[in-house]
Design an enzyme around this catalytic site. Sequence first.
Site, PDB file in Angstrom:
ATOM      1  CB  SER A   8      -7.267  -1.078  -6.957  1.00 57.19           C
ATOM      2  OG  SER A   8      -7.082  -2.085  -5.976  1.00 57.19           O
ATOM      3  CG  HIS A  47      -4.190   0.036 -13.122  1.00 56.46           C
ATOM      4  ND1 HIS A  47      -4.191   1.422 -13.191  1.00 56.46           N
ATOM      5  CD2 HIS A  47      -4.232  -0.282 -11.809  1.00 56.46           C
ATOM      6  CE1 HIS A  47      -4.220   1.905 -11.967  1.00 56.46           C
ATOM      7  NE2 HIS A  47      -4.248   0.906 -11.109  1.00 56.46           N
ATOM      8  CG  ASN A  99      -7.120   3.068  -7.744  1.00 55.85           C
ATOM      9  OD1 ASN A  99      -7.365   4.236  -7.457  1.00 55.85           O
ATOM     10  ND2 ASN A  99      -6.858   2.157  -6.838  1.00 55.85           N
ATOM     11  CE1 TYR A 100     -11.956   6.213 -12.359  1.00 57.96           C
ATOM     12  CE2 TYR A 100     -12.427   3.881 -12.667  1.00 57.96           C
ATOM     13  CZ  TYR A 100     -12.122   5.127 -13.188  1.00 57.96           C
ATOM     14  OH  TYR A 100     -11.960   5.286 -14.540  1.00 57.96           O
ATOM     15  NE  ARG A 101      -6.234   7.568  -5.722  1.00 51.68           N
ATOM     16  CZ  ARG A 101      -5.904   7.403  -6.997  1.00 51.68           C
ATOM     17  NH1 ARG A 101      -6.350   6.348  -7.666  1.00 51.68           N
ATOM     18  NH2 ARG A 101      -5.129   8.280  -7.605  1.00 51.68           N
ATOM     19  CE  LYS A 148       2.090   0.243  11.435  1.00 51.04           C
ATOM     20  NZ  LYS A 148       2.063   0.241  12.925  1.00 51.04           N
ATOM     21  CB  THR A 186       1.479  -7.364   2.612  1.00 49.29           C
ATOM     22  OG1 THR A 186       1.839  -6.505   3.695  1.00 49.29           O
ATOM     23  CG2 THR A 186       2.610  -7.398   1.602  1.00 49.29           C
ATOM     24  CD  GLU A 187       0.121 -12.505   0.134  1.00 47.25           C
ATOM     25  OE1 GLU A 187      -0.246 -12.838  -1.008  1.00 47.25           O
ATOM     26  OE2 GLU A 187       1.302 -12.608   0.512  1.00 47.25           O
ATOM     27  CB  SER A 188      -5.122  -6.854  -0.520  1.00 46.20           C
ATOM     28  OG  SER A 188      -5.858  -7.883   0.109  1.00 46.20           O
TER      29      SER A 188
END
Length: 347
Positions: A119, A133, A135-137, A305, A308-310
């Site tokens: 991302s 932006h 994002n590939y997943r 979980k 968070t920073e990422s």
Amino acid sequence: MGRHSDNSLQESANHTVLLTSPTNTIPKDSRQRSQQFMQNLQDEICTALEQLDGKASFHQDHWERAEGGEGRTRVIREGRVFEQGGVNFSAVWGNSLPASILAQRPEAAGHEFFATGTSMVLHPRNPYVPTVHLNYRYFEAGPIWWFGGGADLTPYYAFKEDAVHFHQTLKNACDVHNPEYYPTFKRWCDEYFYLRHREEQRGIGGIFFDYQDASGKLYVESQTDSSVAIYSQKVGNVARNWEDIFAFVQSCGQAFLPAYLPIVERRQGIEYGDRQRNFQLYRRGRYVEFNLVYDRGTVFGLQTKGRTESILMSLPPLARWEYCYEPEAGSPEAELTEVFLQPRDWV
């Protein structure tokens, strides 16, 4: 880029191989191949962006997830072109599926899962250069698998030729695989990147898709009367297998740099003042609102979980809100929301 670790992340254990039908079979090396592509895409994008910026470099943090998995977060800050941006790679696995996945695919319940993706969000310094932006997943849970992703552009000032170029480049990548991909996924992008509480589009779109598997359905959402739902129903099911969709996702990922870099090169030298900067920061507020309220990747990351920073690296370094702001009638700022951001056929 030599400082970036290129050690291959380990594939998770207990990889389930589905043997039900030729069209729905998951290759034995599906996780390794999808993960490697996502890593390579991150590397290619970071190398090109550093060369374009010419001042700042990406800082990398390698992180591990206690429940299973790891990733590489790369952030560029205070550059000549990019005020801040991030390009993330992750591969995570575990036994407990997040609620956001089970709500969409309840049949995945009871299976261990694997997810990998890349991302990216870039917040340029110059207000005339659009935010972008990508994002590939890829996701697996037992016999269930799918690909998702897309790329979209969020300009602050209206340049038709930039929108046309961005969309045409993505369309070309889609058309290699199926002529119905772009018109379907372009509509889906317009639907997805919409701030319902503001009744505004986030940007001028691009492509967006999710839950792409061997079922044949191009649009997989609950809405039945939206533009993309109606169009997808007319198209009908499209016969595809894992290899077909993986090849399509690779083409889309590789189309990003030729879609975006020429726009940056055209706009980065335009002079701007406080008015343009303040409007850029105001519109960045909309970006923050969307990512914290609606974005699936943010919700998935927090529910699993993740780091968070990422997860929150997509947020801009500065943004502003102004009570009941109204741009001056007939101004370039008014044109953006009143005209330019309205969904249309760009190509």
